[in-house]
Enzyme design. Structure first.
Site, short mmCIF file in Angstrom:
data_model
loop_
_atom_site.label_atom_id
_atom_site.label_comp_id
_atom_site.label_asym_id
_atom_site.label_seq_id
_atom_site.Cartn_x
_atom_site.Cartn_y
_atom_site.Cartn_z
N ARG A 90 0.71 -1.28 -0.09
CA ARG A 90 -0.01 0.05 -0.10
C ARG A 90 0.76 1.19 0.02
NH1 ARG A 90 -3.93 -0.36 4.44
NH2 ARG A 90 -5.18 -1.31 2.85
N TYR A 91 2.02 1.30 0.68
CA TYR A 91 2.93 2.34 0.79
C TYR A 91 3.95 2.23 0.07
CZ TYR A 91 0.10 3.38 5.26
OH TYR A 91 -0.91 3.46 6.11
N ARG A 94 7.13 -0.04 1.69
CA ARG A 94 7.13 -1.07 3.04
C ARG A 94 5.92 -1.94 2.65
NH1 ARG A 94 5.48 3.97 4.44
NH2 ARG A 94 4.02 4.36 6.07
N CYS A 103 -3.86 -17.49 15.06
CA CYS A 103 -3.86 -16.40 16.06
C CYS A 103 -3.74 -17.11 17.31
CB CYS A 103 -4.77 -15.49 15.84
SG CYS A 103 -4.67 -14.44 14.59
N CYS A 107 -9.72 -12.51 18.21
CA CYS A 107 -10.20 -11.50 18.64
C CYS A 107 -11.51 -10.90 17.76
CB CYS A 107 -9.33 -10.02 18.45
SG CYS A 107 -7.52 -10.47 19.11
N CYS A 110 -11.45 -8.44 15.24
CA CYS A 110 -10.37 -8.43 14.20
C CYS A 110 -10.60 -7.89 12.87
CB CYS A 110 -9.93 -9.78 13.97
SG CYS A 110 -8.45 -9.89 12.87
N ARG A 112 -9.26 -8.48 10.08
CA ARG A 112 -8.71 -9.62 9.23
C ARG A 112 -9.81 -10.55 9.60
NH1 ARG A 112 -3.03 -8.43 9.19
NH2 ARG A 112 -3.11 -6.17 7.99
N ASP A 270 -11.87 -0.23 12.87
CA ASP A 270 -12.10 -0.23 11.44
C ASP A 270 -13.72 -0.68 11.24
OD1 ASP A 270 -9.54 0.25 10.69
OD2 ASP A 270 -9.03 -1.77 10.84
N ASP A 307 -7.09 4.30 10.13
CA ASP A 307 -6.79 3.48 8.82
C ASP A 307 -8.12 3.52 7.89
OD1 ASP A 307 -5.34 1.89 7.21
OD2 ASP A 307 -4.85 0.49 8.67
N LYS A 314 -2.77 4.57 6.98
CA LYS A 314 -3.22 5.17 8.29
C LYS A 314 -3.11 6.85 8.38
CE LYS A 314 -1.25 1.10 10.56
NZ LYS A 314 -0.83 0.42 9.15
C1 PLP Z 1 -0.08 -0.48 8.85
C2 PLP Z 1 0.60 -0.66 7.68
C3 PLP Z 1 2.10 -0.70 7.37
C4 PLP Z 1 2.95 -0.08 8.23
O1 PLP Z 1 2.58 1.42 8.56
P1 PLP Z 1 3.50 2.24 9.53
O2 PLP Z 1 2.84 3.67 9.64
O3 PLP Z 1 4.81 2.21 8.88
O4 PLP Z 1 3.68 1.30 10.68
C5 PLP Z 1 2.33 -1.08 6.15
N1 PLP Z 1 1.39 -1.67 5.12
C6 PLP Z 1 0.10 -1.89 5.43
C7 PLP Z 1 -0.68 -2.41 4.52
C8 PLP Z 1 -0.36 -1.57 6.58
O5 PLP Z 1 -1.65 -1.75 6.95
S1 SF4 Z 2 -6.39 -8.95 15.97
FE1 SF4 Z 2 -6.87 -10.59 14.55
S2 SF4 Z 2 -4.81 -10.82 13.60
FE2 SF4 Z 2 -4.56 -9.81 15.55
S3 SF4 Z 2 -4.44 -11.60 17.11
FE3 SF4 Z 2 -6.45 -10.65 16.94
S4 SF4 Z 2 -7.49 -12.02 15.60
FE4 SF4 Z 2 -5.35 -12.27 15.31
#
Ligand code: PLP
Ligand code: SF4
Length: 374
Positions: A90-91, A94, A103, A107, A110, A112, A270, A307, A314
């Site tokens: 996305r960025y 990174r 996990c 949670c 979550c 995801r 989210d 986010d 973010k």
């Molecule tokens: C959160 C996230 C990152 C890292 O973001 P930082 O602000 O550098 O901590 C990188 N890629 C994705 C897809 C993310 O959700």
């Molecule tokens: S937030 Fe989602 S990915 Fe993170 S530990 Fe909980 S269930 Fe796993």
């Protein structure tokens, strides 16, 4: 079998076991875990004190998860930003790499939720595909191992991934996101620490939402990671009924620092389907930041971020009243006690040189928001 595997295997995953232990309706839990798996480790079961407490809310399935009809499964559009499976780019510099979907606990809030704990996640060759992508993309200097929880991988697999990543010369940072130290502290072994240590710089961001999660065993596990030279950060999700309160949040931040963890992000929840009953107002988070900044160690103040839905990444939010007005002459500020202060700008070299207007927020508290009077 390693001790932590046995302890993980003692977690509650079956609706009947949970219903028996907590006196719940087994049918209702069955209806939820078919879509959204459950796991509660012994550490987390032991931390729970009573029905509906902040630990309970995070892990015990709630029928509200099934009543969330409108919401989307993937509001951050992670799947759309995946050039190869399980890698989100996305960025610019990174990427996030999901190395497992298992996990220690599932949670209920979550992001995801669409993926975690379901069978058949990582297929043969997909990890190699992700590594090949990273090798080809020299702009990537920071990789975040996520999931799921990377610390649930067996040592040899985690090491294989770290080793492969370290063969990529342009990769500077390896980060790892985990809820393991706070929920399955037995998994933090001397062997694990020795492995990670070989691949520095490795950073870890640990997931914690409530001060009660920082038990003595959890703090010991975090201390082992810190002793292995791993800088520890914390990520916290702002959750209704769990930590949407300035006093709880301050206690959490203090407990994190005591465990040698630096608070990093506080996330607005989210819009993920099945989790909307956890959402708070944005003001709740801003008020928490206001209650921390200046009132306690600056080290204890995380960045409050949203986010952005639709994959915007973010975005940091600060309470709007620190900067009352900014112009070429100076900035009018309010401190944590709401007292006003003025900081003069350096003199302009040319009378018509304009300051960076984009740095000015929509000056809510100063009226017109114009810079005409420069
Ligand atoms: C959160 C996230 C990152 C890292 O973001 P930082 O602000 O550098 O901590 C990188 N890629 C994705 C897809 C993310 O959700
Ligand atoms: S937030 Fe989602 S990915 Fe993170 S530990 Fe909980 S269930 Fe796993």
């Amino acid at each position: 079998m390693e001790a932590w595997r046995r302890i993980l295997a003692d977690s509650i995953v079956k609706p009947k076991d949970l219903a028996d232990r907590l006196g719940l309706d087994v049918k209702e839990i069955e209806a939820i875990v078919g879509d959204y798996p459950m796991r509660i480790t012994p550490t987390v079961m032991a931390t729970m004190k009573e029905k509906g407490d902040p630990i309970w809310k995070q892990v015990v399935p709630d029928i509200a998860e099934m009543e969330d009809f409108e919401a989307e499964a993937d509001p951050l559009e992670e799947d759309l930003m995946s050039p190869v499976p399980h890698l989100v780019h996305r960025y610019p510099d990174r990427v996030l790499l999901m190395v497992t979907n298992q996990c220690p606990i599932y949670c209920r809030f979550c992001t995801r939720k669409r993926l975690v704990g379901k069978p058949g996640f990582l297929k043969k060759g997909e990890l190699d595909q992700a590594i090949a992508y990273l090798r080809e993309h020299s702009e990537v200097r920071d990789v975040i191992l996520s999931g799921g929880d990377p610390l649930l991988l067996p040592d040899h697999l985690l090491e294989r991934i770290l080793k492969a990543l370290r063969t990529i010369p342009h990769l500077e940072l390896i980060r790892l996101g985990s809820r393991v130290p706070g929920t399955l502290p037995e998994r933090i072994t001397a062997e694990l620490c020795a492995i990670v240590k070989k691949y520095h710089p490795v950073y870890m961001n640990l997931h914690f939402n409530h001060p009660d999660e920082l038990t003595p065993e959890v703090k010991t596990a975090c201390g082992m990671l810190a002793d292995a030279g791993i800088p520890l950060g914390a990520q916290t999700v702002l959750l209704k009924g769990v930590n949407d309160d300035p006093d709880i949040m301050k206690r959490l931040m203090h407990q994190l620092l005591l465990a040698r963890i630096k608070p990093y992000y506080l996330y607005q929840a989210d819009l993920t389907k099945g989790t909307n009953h956890f959402r708070t107002t944005v003001e709740t988070g801003l008020n928490i930041i206001k209650s921390l900044q200046g009132h306690t160690s600056g080290m204890a103040v995380p960045h409050f971020v949203i986010d952005a839905p639709g994959g915007g990444g973010k975005i940091p939010l600060l309470p709007g009243d620190y900067m009352v007005h900014l112009d070429a002459a100076g900035v009018l500020l309010k401190n944590y006690e709401n007292k006003a202060f003025h900081y003069p700008q350096p003199p302009l070299e040319s009378a018509r040189e304009l300051p960076m207007v984009s740095a000015v927020p929509s000056l809510g508290s100063c009226g017109n928001g114009k810079l005409d009077d420069l």
